[in-house]
Scaffold this motif. Structure first.
Motif, PDB file in Angstrom:
ATOM      1  N   THR A  77       0.826  -1.212   0.000  1.00 35.48           N
ATOM      2  CA  THR A  77       0.000   0.000   0.000  1.00 35.48           C
ATOM      3  C   THR A  77       0.858   1.259   0.000  1.00 35.48           C
ATOM      4  O   THR A  77       0.495   2.252  -0.619  1.00 35.48           O
ATOM      5  CB  THR A  77      -0.958   0.029   1.208  1.00 35.48           C
ATOM      6  N   CYS A  81       0.304   2.985  -3.624  1.00 35.98           N
ATOM      7  CA  CYS A  81      -0.787   3.945  -3.436  1.00 35.98           C
ATOM      8  C   CYS A  81      -0.198   5.343  -3.374  1.00 35.98           C
ATOM      9  O   CYS A  81       0.658   5.622  -2.539  1.00 35.98           O
ATOM     10  CB  CYS A  81      -1.557   3.666  -2.154  1.00 35.98           C
ATOM     11  N   GLY A  82      -0.670   6.172  -4.216  1.00 38.20           N
ATOM     12  CA  GLY A  82      -0.247   7.565  -4.167  1.00 38.20           C
ATOM     13  C   GLY A  82      -1.044   8.315  -3.124  1.00 38.20           C
ATOM     14  O   GLY A  82      -1.816   7.740  -2.359  1.00 38.20           O
ATOM     15  N   ASP A  83      -0.873   9.635  -3.091  1.00 37.57           N
ATOM     16  CA  ASP A  83      -1.620  10.441  -2.140  1.00 37.57           C
ATOM     17  C   ASP A  83      -3.117  10.323  -2.416  1.00 37.57           C
ATOM     18  O   ASP A  83      -3.862   9.993  -1.515  1.00 37.57           O
ATOM     19  CB  ASP A  83      -1.138  11.888  -2.192  1.00 37.57           C
ATOM     20  N   PRO A  84      -3.592  10.574  -3.646  1.00 37.05           N
ATOM     21  CA  PRO A  84      -4.972  10.146  -3.894  1.00 37.05           C
ATOM     22  C   PRO A  84      -4.937   8.649  -4.196  1.00 37.05           C
ATOM     23  O   PRO A  84      -4.092   8.169  -4.955  1.00 37.05           O
ATOM     24  CB  PRO A  84      -5.391  10.950  -5.113  1.00 37.05           C
ATOM     25  N   LEU A  85      -5.828   7.900  -3.562  1.00 38.57           N
ATOM     26  CA  LEU A  85      -5.843   6.446  -3.716  1.00 38.57           C
ATOM     27  C   LEU A  85      -6.108   6.067  -5.161  1.00 38.57           C
ATOM     28  O   LEU A  85      -7.100   6.482  -5.750  1.00 38.57           O
ATOM     29  CB  LEU A  85      -6.913   5.839  -2.806  1.00 38.57           C
ATOM     30  N   ASN A  86      -5.202   5.308  -5.731  1.00 34.74           N
ATOM     31  CA  ASN A  86      -5.338   4.848  -7.100  1.00 34.74           C
ATOM     32  C   ASN A  86      -5.592   3.341  -7.071  1.00 34.74           C
ATOM     33  O   ASN A  86      -4.660   2.561  -6.873  1.00 34.74           O
ATOM     34  CB  ASN A  86      -4.068   5.170  -7.889  1.00 34.74           C
ATOM     35  N   PRO A  87      -6.837   2.900  -7.258  1.00 34.41           N
ATOM     36  CA  PRO A  87      -7.143   1.470  -7.161  1.00 34.41           C
ATOM     37  C   PRO A  87      -6.429   0.626  -8.205  1.00 34.41           C
ATOM     38  O   PRO A  87      -6.044  -0.508  -7.928  1.00 34.41           O
ATOM     39  CB  PRO A  87      -8.657   1.405  -7.370  1.00 34.41           C
ATOM     40  N   THR A  88      -6.209   1.171  -9.393  1.00 39.23           N
ATOM     41  CA  THR A  88      -5.529   0.415 -10.439  1.00 39.23           C
ATOM     42  C   THR A  88      -4.096   0.104 -10.034  1.00 39.23           C
ATOM     43  O   THR A  88      -3.622  -1.025 -10.210  1.00 39.23           O
ATOM     44  CB  THR A  88      -5.554   1.203 -11.755  1.00 39.23           C
ATOM     45  N   MET A  89      -3.403   1.077  -9.488  1.00 40.01           N
ATOM     46  CA  MET A  89      -2.022   0.853  -9.049  1.00 40.01           C
ATOM     47  C   MET A  89      -1.970  -0.108  -7.857  1.00 40.01           C
ATOM     48  O   MET A  89      -1.039  -0.906  -7.742  1.00 40.01           O
ATOM     49  CB  MET A  89      -1.351   2.177  -8.691  1.00 40.01           C
ATOM     50  N   LEU A  90      -2.957  -0.015  -6.981  1.00 43.82           N
ATOM     51  CA  LEU A  90      -3.005  -0.926  -5.842  1.00 43.82           C
ATOM     52  C   LEU A  90      -3.196  -2.365  -6.312  1.00 43.82           C
ATOM     53  O   LEU A  90      -2.523  -3.283  -5.832  1.00 43.82           O
ATOM     54  CB  LEU A  90      -4.121  -0.523  -4.885  1.00 43.82           C
TER      55      LEU A  90
END
Length: 164
Positions: A77, A81-90
């Motif tokens: 995570t 996960c960037g500062d705004p949650l990116n579900p694709t990257m997660l």
């Protein structure tokens, strides 16, 4: 041989003795009655693939006992996960982690180890009170990521697939 099998079957069904003891009875009864040699019976108990799978399960249990799966979930995570949650990257991070773990463990053991990681990631996400349907879909995607990445990573090495 039929008598030994009937004896072991009776002990197995009635649980007269603990199941591990019952399962080891053919190991000493077959050679004692001359049914098979001790080497052939012992080879049936510990084939190379069985040893590999057993070792993978023991490794997965050790990982879970020492909370490596929690550290892995936290690091996935943090990295993906960037500062705004990116579900694709997660999902990509979970897929890559599962792929890598499955390369070195048997597929089932890797899935057993990665499911707590997946649920740990889901528990770390903020609650989605206003979007429960979207969170439900994302939860399914996380679980399916583990399920699909495990065999894909497993086919890349002999250790992952368990073939000779």
């Amino acid at each position: 041989m039929v008598g030994v099998i009937a004896w072991v079957f009776t002990w197995w069904i009635t649980e007269a003795v603990p199941l591990p003891v019952t399962s080891m009875c053919p190991l000493f009864l077959f050679p004692m009655f001359g049914i098979a040699s001790a080497d052939s019976v012992a080879h049936s108990y510990m084939d190379d693939v069985i040893t590999l799978v057993l070792g993978s399960f023991i490794l997965a249990l050790a990982v879970e006992r020492y909370n490596v799966h929690r550290r892995l979930a936290l690091n996935v995570t943090l990295v993906f996960c960037g500062d705004p949650l990116n579900p694709t990257m997660l999902l990509l991070g979970l897929c890559a982690t599962t792929f890598f773990v499955s390369m070195w463990l048997h597929n089932v053991a890797a899935a057993v180890m990665m499911m707590p990681v997946a649920t740990g990631i889901l528990h770390r996400l903020p609650p989605a009170d206003e979007q429960p349907k979207l969170m439900n879909k994302f939860s399914r995607a996380v679980i399916l990521t583990v399920v699909y990445a495990t065999p894909i990573g497993g086919i890349s090495t002999l250790t992952g697939t368990g073939f000779k």
